[in-house]
Design a protein around this motif. Structure first.
Motif, short mmCIF file in Angstrom:
data_model
loop_
_atom_site.label_atom_id
_atom_site.label_comp_id
_atom_site.label_asym_id
_atom_site.label_seq_id
_atom_site.Cartn_x
_atom_site.Cartn_y
_atom_site.Cartn_z
N PHE A 58 0.84 -1.20 0.00
CA PHE A 58 0.00 0.00 0.00
C PHE A 58 0.87 1.26 0.00
O PHE A 58 0.60 2.21 -0.74
N GLU A 59 1.95 1.25 0.79
CA GLU A 59 2.87 2.39 0.81
C GLU A 59 3.54 2.59 -0.55
O GLU A 59 3.71 3.71 -1.00
N LEU A 60 3.90 1.48 -1.20
CA LEU A 60 4.48 1.56 -2.55
C LEU A 60 3.48 2.17 -3.52
O LEU A 60 3.83 3.04 -4.33
N SER A 61 2.22 1.75 -3.45
CA SER A 61 1.20 2.31 -4.36
C SER A 61 1.03 3.80 -4.14
O SER A 61 0.91 4.57 -5.09
N LYS A 62 1.04 4.24 -2.88
CA LYS A 62 0.95 5.68 -2.59
C LYS A 62 2.16 6.41 -3.15
O LYS A 62 2.03 7.50 -3.72
N LEU A 63 3.32 5.81 -2.98
CA LEU A 63 4.54 6.44 -3.48
C LEU A 63 4.51 6.58 -4.99
O LEU A 63 4.80 7.64 -5.54
N LEU A 64 4.12 5.52 -5.70
CA LEU A 64 4.10 5.54 -7.16
C LEU A 64 3.05 6.47 -7.72
O LEU A 64 3.26 7.12 -8.75
N TYR A 65 1.89 6.54 -7.09
CA TYR A 65 0.77 7.26 -7.69
C TYR A 65 0.40 8.57 -7.02
O TYR A 65 -0.30 9.38 -7.62
N ASN A 66 0.85 8.81 -5.79
CA ASN A 66 0.43 10.03 -5.11
C ASN A 66 1.57 10.98 -4.75
O ASN A 66 1.31 12.07 -4.27
N CYS B 162 3.70 12.64 -6.71
CA CYS B 162 3.72 13.82 -7.59
C CYS B 162 2.33 14.28 -7.99
O CYS B 162 2.19 15.22 -8.75
N GLY B 163 1.31 13.61 -7.54
CA GLY B 163 -0.04 14.00 -7.90
C GLY B 163 -0.58 13.20 -9.07
O GLY B 163 0.15 12.51 -9.77
N LYS B 164 -1.86 13.29 -9.24
CA LYS B 164 -2.57 12.52 -10.27
C LYS B 164 -2.79 13.40 -11.49
O LYS B 164 -3.62 14.29 -11.48
N PHE B 165 -2.01 13.18 -12.50
CA PHE B 165 -2.26 13.84 -13.78
C PHE B 165 -1.56 13.04 -14.86
O PHE B 165 -0.69 12.23 -14.59
N SER B 166 -1.95 13.27 -16.07
CA SER B 166 -1.40 12.52 -17.19
C SER B 166 0.10 12.76 -17.31
O SER B 166 0.56 13.89 -17.22
N ASN B 167 0.83 11.69 -17.50
CA ASN B 167 2.28 11.79 -17.58
C ASN B 167 2.73 11.40 -18.99
O ASN B 167 3.22 10.31 -19.21
N ASP B 168 2.54 12.28 -19.93
CA ASP B 168 2.93 12.00 -21.31
C ASP B 168 4.35 12.48 -21.60
O ASP B 168 4.89 12.20 -22.65
N MET B 169 4.93 13.25 -20.68
CA MET B 169 6.30 13.73 -20.88
C MET B 169 7.27 12.64 -20.44
O MET B 169 7.12 12.03 -19.41
N ARG B 170 8.28 12.40 -21.22
CA ARG B 170 9.29 11.40 -20.91
C ARG B 170 10.66 12.06 -20.99
O ARG B 170 10.96 12.74 -21.98
N GLU B 171 11.45 11.86 -19.96
CA GLU B 171 12.82 12.33 -20.01
C GLU B 171 13.63 11.31 -20.79
O GLU B 171 13.52 10.12 -20.55
N LYS C 90 -0.14 0.22 -19.63
CA LYS C 90 -1.13 0.37 -18.56
C LYS C 90 -0.56 1.08 -17.34
O LYS C 90 -1.29 1.56 -16.51
N SER C 91 0.75 1.11 -17.21
CA SER C 91 1.39 1.72 -16.05
C SER C 91 1.68 3.21 -16.24
O SER C 91 2.38 3.81 -15.45
N LEU C 92 1.15 3.81 -17.27
CA LEU C 92 1.46 5.20 -17.57
C LEU C 92 0.92 6.19 -16.56
O LEU C 92 1.27 7.36 -16.60
N GLU C 93 0.05 5.76 -15.66
CA GLU C 93 -0.47 6.67 -14.64
C GLU C 93 0.61 7.04 -13.63
O GLU C 93 0.47 7.99 -12.89
N ILE C 94 1.69 6.26 -13.56
CA ILE C 94 2.77 6.57 -12.61
C ILE C 94 3.40 7.88 -13.03
O ILE C 94 3.75 8.08 -14.18
N ASN C 95 3.55 8.77 -12.07
CA ASN C 95 4.08 10.08 -12.37
C ASN C 95 5.33 10.32 -11.54
O ASN C 95 5.25 10.45 -10.34
#
Length: 196
Positions: free
Chosen positions: A106-114, A116-125, A164-169
């Protein structure tokens, strides 16, 4: 009027930058890949490899080749490609592994998804560096890896198995620092072992 318009634009930008919507607890538990996961492992690998040769290669001789270069190539071991070993039961090449409990997942899921906030992450470094030494493995009910995230803490990049994992920001200042601490706090290495 221009002052008010500028102020409104600034406030909208400020609220967008710092007021990113976070996933709720229920959303975190139902987002891919956590909604299909029966087990999550974090791993380290490739910590004995440098991403490039540490010293310049010797010059090539008159015959177009060098005995030293031939020896380097003959004795060179290469870093593992995670996708190539995940089908093996013993996962040879993985140096360290930790199975996370429910609270840690659960802590990992919060870290991955919360973080930086919930928004589309189409930018890639884009970086030439990408040399992953860590990953998160997601297992299904048949104890098979169906998704993994490869992580390079040297260039701060993640590569996903599927779209499917693109929601990670990971586009905020402390995301990779917190993620690396998760690995370190569980006793896993995250950088090259420097023996010099």
């Amino acid at each position: 009027m221009k002052k008010y318009f500028s102020l409104i634009i600034f406030l909208l930008f400020f609220s967008f930058s710092f007021g990113q919507k976070k996933f709720s607890t229920n959303e975190l538990l139902n987002i891919y890949p956590f909604n299909k996961t029966s087990k999550v492992k974090i791993i380290s690998y490739n910590t004995d490899f440098v991403s490039e040769f540490p010293t310049p290669l010797p010059p090539v001789g008159k015959d177009g080749d060098s005995t030293i270069i031939k020896n380097i190539i003959a004795n060179q071991t290469f870093p593992i490609k995670l996708k190539n070993i995940l089908g093996n039961e013993n996962l040879k090449g993985i140096e360290e592994t930790k199975t996370l409990n429910f609270v840690e997942i659960f802590e990992l899921s919060k870290l991955l998804y919360n973080t930086c906030g919930k928004f589309s992450n189409d930018m890639r470094e884009v970086s030439k560096c990408f040399f992953p030494r860590n990953a998160v493995l997601f297992y299904d009910e048949n104890d098979k890896v169906f998704e993994f995230l490869e992580i390079c803490f040297e260039c701060y990049r993640i590569e996903y198995t599927s779209e499917k994992s693109l929601e990670i920001n990971g586009l905020c200042n402390d995301f990779y620092f917190k993620l690396e601490n998760l690995f370190k706090n569980n006793g896993l290495k995250t950088q090259h072992n420097r023996n010099y």
